[in-house]
Design a protein around this motif. Structure first.
Motif, PDB file in Angstrom:
ATOM      1  N   CYS A   1       0.834  -1.211   0.000  1.00  0.00           N
ATOM      2  CA  CYS A   1       0.000   0.000   0.000  1.00  0.00           C
ATOM      3  C   CYS A   1       0.865   1.255   0.000  1.00  0.00           C
ATOM      4  O   CYS A   1       0.604   2.204  -0.748  1.00  0.00           O
ATOM      5  CB  CYS A   1      -0.921   0.012   1.225  1.00  0.00           C
ATOM      6  N   LEU A   2       1.893   1.271   0.838  1.00  0.00           N
ATOM      7  CA  LEU A   2       2.753   2.455   0.916  1.00  0.00           C
ATOM      8  C   LEU A   2       3.579   2.639  -0.349  1.00  0.00           C
ATOM      9  O   LEU A   2       3.857   3.766  -0.761  1.00  0.00           O
ATOM     10  CB  LEU A   2       3.667   2.356   2.132  1.00  0.00           C
ATOM     11  N   LEU A   3       3.974   1.527  -0.974  1.00  0.00           N
ATOM     12  CA  LEU A   3       4.728   1.627  -2.226  1.00  0.00           C
ATOM     13  C   LEU A   3       3.853   2.115  -3.376  1.00  0.00           C
ATOM     14  O   LEU A   3       4.287   2.914  -4.209  1.00  0.00           O
ATOM     15  CB  LEU A   3       5.333   0.268  -2.578  1.00  0.00           C
ATOM     16  N   CYS A   4       2.619   1.622  -3.420  1.00  0.00           N
ATOM     17  CA  CYS A   4       1.726   1.972  -4.533  1.00  0.00           C
ATOM     18  C   CYS A   4       1.090   3.343  -4.360  1.00  0.00           C
ATOM     19  O   CYS A   4       0.778   4.016  -5.348  1.00  0.00           O
ATOM     20  CB  CYS A   4       0.632   0.915  -4.668  1.00  0.00           C
ATOM     21  N   TRP A   5       0.864   3.758  -3.103  1.00  0.00           N
ATOM     22  CA  TRP A   5       0.223   5.049  -2.845  1.00  0.00           C
ATOM     23  C   TRP A   5       1.052   5.854  -1.856  1.00  0.00           C
ATOM     24  O   TRP A   5       0.614   6.121  -0.722  1.00  0.00           O
ATOM     25  CB  TRP A   5      -1.190   4.843  -2.310  1.00  0.00           C
ATOM     26  N   PRO A   6       2.257   6.259  -2.244  1.00  0.00           N
ATOM     27  CA  PRO A   6       3.122   7.008  -1.317  1.00  0.00           C
ATOM     28  C   PRO A   6       2.604   8.403  -1.005  1.00  0.00           C
ATOM     29  O   PRO A   6       3.102   9.069  -0.120  1.00  0.00           O
ATOM     30  CB  PRO A   6       4.462   7.076  -2.051  1.00  0.00           C
ATOM     31  N   GLY A   7       1.581   8.842  -1.745  1.00  0.00           N
ATOM     32  CA  GLY A   7       1.035  10.167  -1.526  1.00  0.00           C
ATOM     33  C   GLY A   7       0.021  10.232  -0.393  1.00  0.00           C
ATOM     34  O   GLY A   7      -0.655  11.249  -0.233  1.00  0.00           O
ATOM     35  N   PHE A   8      -0.112   9.146   0.391  1.00  0.00           N
ATOM     36  CA  PHE A   8      -0.966   9.203   1.571  1.00  0.00           C
ATOM     37  C   PHE A   8      -0.597  10.432   2.392  1.00  0.00           C
ATOM     38  O   PHE A   8       0.564  10.817   2.476  1.00  0.00           O
ATOM     39  CB  PHE A   8      -0.749   7.974   2.461  1.00  0.00           C
ATOM     40  N   THR A   9      -1.577  11.030   3.055  1.00  0.00           N
ATOM     41  CA  THR A   9      -1.250  12.138   3.951  1.00  0.00           C
ATOM     42  C   THR A   9      -0.412  11.607   5.107  1.00  0.00           C
ATOM     43  O   THR A   9      -0.546  10.441   5.506  1.00  0.00           O
ATOM     44  CB  THR A   9      -2.526  12.787   4.509  1.00  0.00           C
TER      45      THR A   9
ATOM     46  N   THR B   1       8.306  13.431   2.617  1.00  0.00           N
ATOM     47  CA  THR B   1       7.474  12.377   3.206  1.00  0.00           C
ATOM     48  C   THR B   1       7.196  11.275   2.193  1.00  0.00           C
ATOM     49  O   THR B   1       7.183  10.098   2.534  1.00  0.00           O
ATOM     50  CB  THR B   1       6.136  12.975   3.700  1.00  0.00           C
ATOM     51  N   GLN B   2       7.006  11.671   0.926  1.00  0.00           N
ATOM     52  CA  GLN B   2       6.716  10.670  -0.113  1.00  0.00           C
ATOM     53  C   GLN B   2       7.900   9.724  -0.307  1.00  0.00           C
ATOM     54  O   GLN B   2       7.723   8.508  -0.401  1.00  0.00           O
ATOM     55  CB  GLN B   2       6.373  11.367  -1.422  1.00  0.00           C
ATOM     56  N   MET B   3       9.115  10.268  -0.338  1.00  0.00           N
ATOM     57  CA  MET B   3      10.298   9.413  -0.496  1.00  0.00           C
ATOM     58  C   MET B   3      10.476   8.502   0.719  1.00  0.00           C
ATOM     59  O   MET B   3      10.754   7.305   0.584  1.00  0.00           O
ATOM     60  CB  MET B   3      11.549  10.264  -0.701  1.00  0.00           C
ATOM     61  N   LEU B   4      10.309   9.066   1.914  1.00  0.00           N
ATOM     62  CA  LEU B   4      10.433   8.268   3.136  1.00  0.00           C
ATOM     63  C   LEU B   4       9.403   7.147   3.150  1.00  0.00           C
ATOM     64  O   LEU B   4       9.687   6.023   3.566  1.00  0.00           O
ATOM     65  CB  LEU B   4      10.252   9.158   4.372  1.00  0.00           C
ATOM     66  N   THR B   5       8.191   7.470   2.693  1.00  0.00           N
ATOM     67  CA  THR B   5       7.114   6.475   2.676  1.00  0.00           C
ATOM     68  C   THR B   5       7.454   5.319   1.746  1.00  0.00           C
ATOM     69  O   THR B   5       7.224   4.147   2.066  1.00  0.00           O
ATOM     70  CB  THR B   5       5.794   7.128   2.240  1.00  0.00           C
ATOM     71  N   MET B   6       8.023   5.636   0.579  1.00  0.00           N
ATOM     72  CA  MET B   6       8.385   4.575  -0.365  1.00  0.00           C
ATOM     73  C   MET B   6       9.513   3.702   0.189  1.00  0.00           C
ATOM     74  O   MET B   6       9.479   2.471   0.054  1.00  0.00           O
ATOM     75  CB  MET B   6       8.779   5.190  -1.708  1.00  0.00           C
ATOM     76  N   ILE B   7      10.510   4.329   0.815  1.00  0.00           N
ATOM     77  CA  ILE B   7      11.603   3.552   1.425  1.00  0.00           C
ATOM     78  C   ILE B   7      11.054   2.642   2.518  1.00  0.00           C
ATOM     79  O   ILE B   7      11.370   1.454   2.589  1.00  0.00           O
ATOM     80  CB  ILE B   7      12.683   4.497   1.993  1.00  0.00           C
ATOM     81  N   PHE B   8      10.217   3.215   3.368  1.00  0.00           N
ATOM     82  CA  PHE B   8       9.634   2.442   4.460  1.00  0.00           C
ATOM     83  C   PHE B   8       8.748   1.321   3.917  1.00  0.00           C
ATOM     84  O   PHE B   8       8.782   0.193   4.410  1.00  0.00           O
ATOM     85  CB  PHE B   8       8.823   3.368   5.369  1.00  0.00           C
TER      86      PHE B   8
END
Length: 197
Positions: free
Chosen positions: A26-34, A151-158
């Motif tokens: 989910c985080l990889l596909c939708w990194p734009g989550f708030t 935040t978007q980059m961090l989300t994708m890494i995470f």
């Protein structure tokens, strides 16, 4: 030969693997989550892992008529307390999202390394099984030094790291199932029905 599980209980590892892979994808596909939603997802993720580990440990203890191992209790406490703190103080963790991601990965990576190390005293453990937990730990440490990343980059890494964690849980299930299904496997030793640490 009786084959139990020190590194992991198959059911709880399977559940943890599914939960973490779902979150990671989910985080990889939708990194734009708030950022607020991400923090809530992390809180739910930690609480879910804590509950799965706790219920599996209780079930294993009741089957074997033995107390829950101390390290398993510590593992559950870390998941639950950290998850509750994130849930209760989301605004605080919003400002520390890189550190939040890093801390979650550190807990996950070190937990798996400790579990594998303890299991190696009872059976031969392939060095390859340490690769993913080591990567998780290194990734967690690196996030502590990336507080200014988007935040978007961090989300994708995470998300990628969490997916790796889930995959490693499923690999552990597969390895243990393969070993337990082969009574002629050498050097497996006797295991006790303990939960992951």
């Amino acid at each position: 030969m009786k084959f139990g599980f020190y590194v992991t209980n198959r059911t709880s590892s399977l559940l943890r693997g599914i939960i973490t892979i779902a979150l990671g994808v989910c985080l990889l596909c939708w990194p734009g989550f708030t950022a607020g939603l991400i923090v809530k997802l992390i809180a739910g993720f930690l609480l879910a892992l804590g509950c799965v580990t706790l219920f599996s440990a209780i079930a294993a203890a009741s089957r074997t008529k033995s107390p829950i191992p101390l390290l398993v209790g510590i593992n559950v406490a870390v998941y639950m307390i950290f998850g509750l703190l994130v849930f209760m103080f989301p605004n605080f963790f919003l400002g520390l999202i890189a550190f939040l991601f890093g801390a979650v990965l550190l807990v996950a990576g070190i937990s798996q390394i400790v579990g594998l190390y303890n299991s190696s005293r009872y059976s031969h453990i392939s060095g390859g099984l340490y690769i993913i937990p080591a990567l998780l730990t290194l990734c967690g440490i690196s996030l502590f030094f990336s507080p200014t990343a988007s935040t978007q980059m961090l989300t994708m890494i995470f998300g990628g790291a969490v997916t790796l964690y889930g995959v490693s849980e499923l690999i552990a299930v597969w390895k243990l199932r393969k070993a337990s299904g082969n009574p002629s496997e050498p050097d497996e030793g006797e295991f006790t029905d303990y939960e992951e640490v």
